[in-house]
Design an enzyme around this catalytic site. Sequence first.
Site, short mmCIF file in Angstrom:
data_model
loop_
_atom_site.label_atom_id
_atom_site.label_comp_id
_atom_site.label_asym_id
_atom_site.label_seq_id
_atom_site.Cartn_x
_atom_site.Cartn_y
_atom_site.Cartn_z
N ASP A 84 0.82 -1.21 0.00
CA ASP A 84 0.00 0.00 0.00
C ASP A 84 0.85 1.26 0.00
O ASP A 84 2.07 1.21 0.23
CB ASP A 84 -0.95 0.01 1.22
CG ASP A 84 -0.32 -0.59 2.48
OD1 ASP A 84 0.92 -0.55 2.60
OD2 ASP A 84 -1.05 -1.09 3.34
N ASP A 99 -7.46 -3.11 14.20
CA ASP A 99 -8.85 -3.38 13.81
C ASP A 99 -8.97 -4.62 12.90
O ASP A 99 -10.02 -4.87 12.33
CB ASP A 99 -9.47 -2.15 13.12
CG ASP A 99 -8.75 -1.77 11.82
OD1 ASP A 99 -7.80 -2.48 11.41
OD2 ASP A 99 -9.14 -0.77 11.19
N HIS A 130 -7.22 -5.17 10.10
CA HIS A 130 -6.96 -4.98 8.67
C HIS A 130 -5.65 -5.64 8.24
O HIS A 130 -4.74 -5.82 9.05
CB HIS A 130 -6.97 -3.49 8.28
CG HIS A 130 -5.82 -2.66 8.77
ND1 HIS A 130 -5.98 -1.37 9.26
CD2 HIS A 130 -4.49 -2.88 8.84
CE1 HIS A 130 -4.81 -0.87 9.58
NE2 HIS A 130 -3.88 -1.77 9.35
N GLU A 185 -9.67 -2.27 5.28
CA GLU A 185 -10.30 -2.01 6.58
C GLU A 185 -11.52 -2.90 6.75
O GLU A 185 -12.03 -3.46 5.77
CB GLU A 185 -10.69 -0.53 6.65
CG GLU A 185 -9.52 0.45 6.53
CD GLU A 185 -8.64 0.51 7.80
OE1 GLU A 185 -8.57 -0.49 8.55
OE2 GLU A 185 -8.00 1.55 8.02
C1 F6R Z 1 1.45 -1.51 6.03
C2 F6R Z 1 0.22 -2.28 6.15
C3 F6R Z 1 -0.59 -2.27 7.40
C4 F6R Z 1 0.25 -2.57 8.65
C5 F6R Z 1 -0.63 -2.52 9.88
C6 F6R Z 1 0.18 -2.71 11.16
O1 F6R Z 1 2.02 -1.68 4.75
O2 F6R Z 1 -0.14 -2.88 5.21
O3 F6R Z 1 -1.60 -3.23 7.29
O4 F6R Z 1 0.84 -3.83 8.52
O5 F6R Z 1 -1.31 -1.31 9.94
O6 F6R Z 1 1.04 -1.63 11.31
P1 F6R Z 1 2.18 -1.64 12.42
O7 F6R Z 1 3.16 -2.67 12.00
O8 F6R Z 1 2.76 -0.26 12.38
O9 F6R Z 1 1.51 -1.96 13.70
#
Ligand code: F6R
Length: 267
Positions: free
Chosen positions: A67, A136, A138, A143
Site C-alpha cells: 500500500d 482493527d 486490517h 479495513e
Molecule cells: C502496512 C500495512 C498495514 C500494517 C498494519 C500494522 O504496509 O499494510 O496493514 O501492517 O497497519 O502496522 P504496524 O506494524 O505499524 O503496527
Amino acid sequence: MRVVILKDETAVSHRAADLLCGAVAKNPATVLGLATGGTPLGTYKEMVSRVERGEANFSECTTFNLDEYVGLEPGHSQSYRTFMESNLFAPAGFNLDICHLPPSSAKNLSVACSEYESSIEAAGGIEIQLLGIGTDGHIAFNEPSSSLASRTRVKALTEQTRKDNARFFDSIEQVPKLAITMGIGTILDASEIVLLATGASKASAVCAFIEGPISAQVPASALQLHPRVTVLLDEAAAGWLTRRSYYQQVEAIQEKLEQGDFDPNLI
Ligand code: F6R
C-alpha cells in the site's frame, strides 16, 4: 494456518528474515510482497545485517508493496516509498527499478490500481507476501467491511488506523485519509503468506482472525482460506489465543518433521 509463538519481537524478526532469505537463497529472482509499519522493521534490519555479512543478496528480487498513502507529495518523509528505500531497499541492495509501490500520485488512480495488478501478474505473481495486522484486523489497508475478493483500489482509512499511524506524523491531522491498497483477493493470490504480529495491542485482532469466523469485519480472517500461511507471534500478541497449547504441539511436530527425525511413537 501455521501459528508460531516465539519468545519476543527479536525472535519474530529473525524467523521472518529466515523465511524471506530462505526463499531468495533458493531463487534469487523471487518476487516479494512487502509491508511497511512498525512491525516489519526488525525483519528489515535483520535482512540488511545478513546482506552486510554476505549471507544474503536481494539484487535480483522484484518487490511489490501492499500500500501507499494518497495525498503525500513524492519524497515525503512518511510516504511508504521513503520508508522502504531508507529501511530496506537502499541498505539491503535491492534494485530500485524493480521495486514497486502503488503509484498513489498518478492522475487517474483507478487506472493506476489496474496497472498495479497487471504488473504483479506480469512479474509472475507474488511468491512470498509479508503482512502486518492492524488493531482493527486490517491487512494492507483493507479495513473492516472490505470485500474478501477485493483487488487493488483506493480505500478510506478508519479513524482507528489514522490514530494508530499518527505516531509517525506530527499530528493526526497530517495522517492521510486515503491509501491505495492491494485487495484481499490480491493478497490471497500470493503463493505463500507470512503475517507478523507483536505486542499486546494486537492480541485481540490476532485472536479474532485465527480463531474467529471468516468475516469482512475482520479482514485478516480471509487468510483462513489460504493453504500456506505462517503467523509469527510474540508472547504478547498471542495472549488471547485459546488453542495456544495445540499450536505449540503442532509446531513441535512440524519442527521434528523438518529436521527429518519424526518418530510417531514419541509423540
Ligand atoms: C502496512 C500495512 C498495514 C500494517 C498494519 C500494522 O504496509 O499494510 O496493514 O501492517 O497497519 O502496522 P504496524 O506494524 O505499524 O503496527
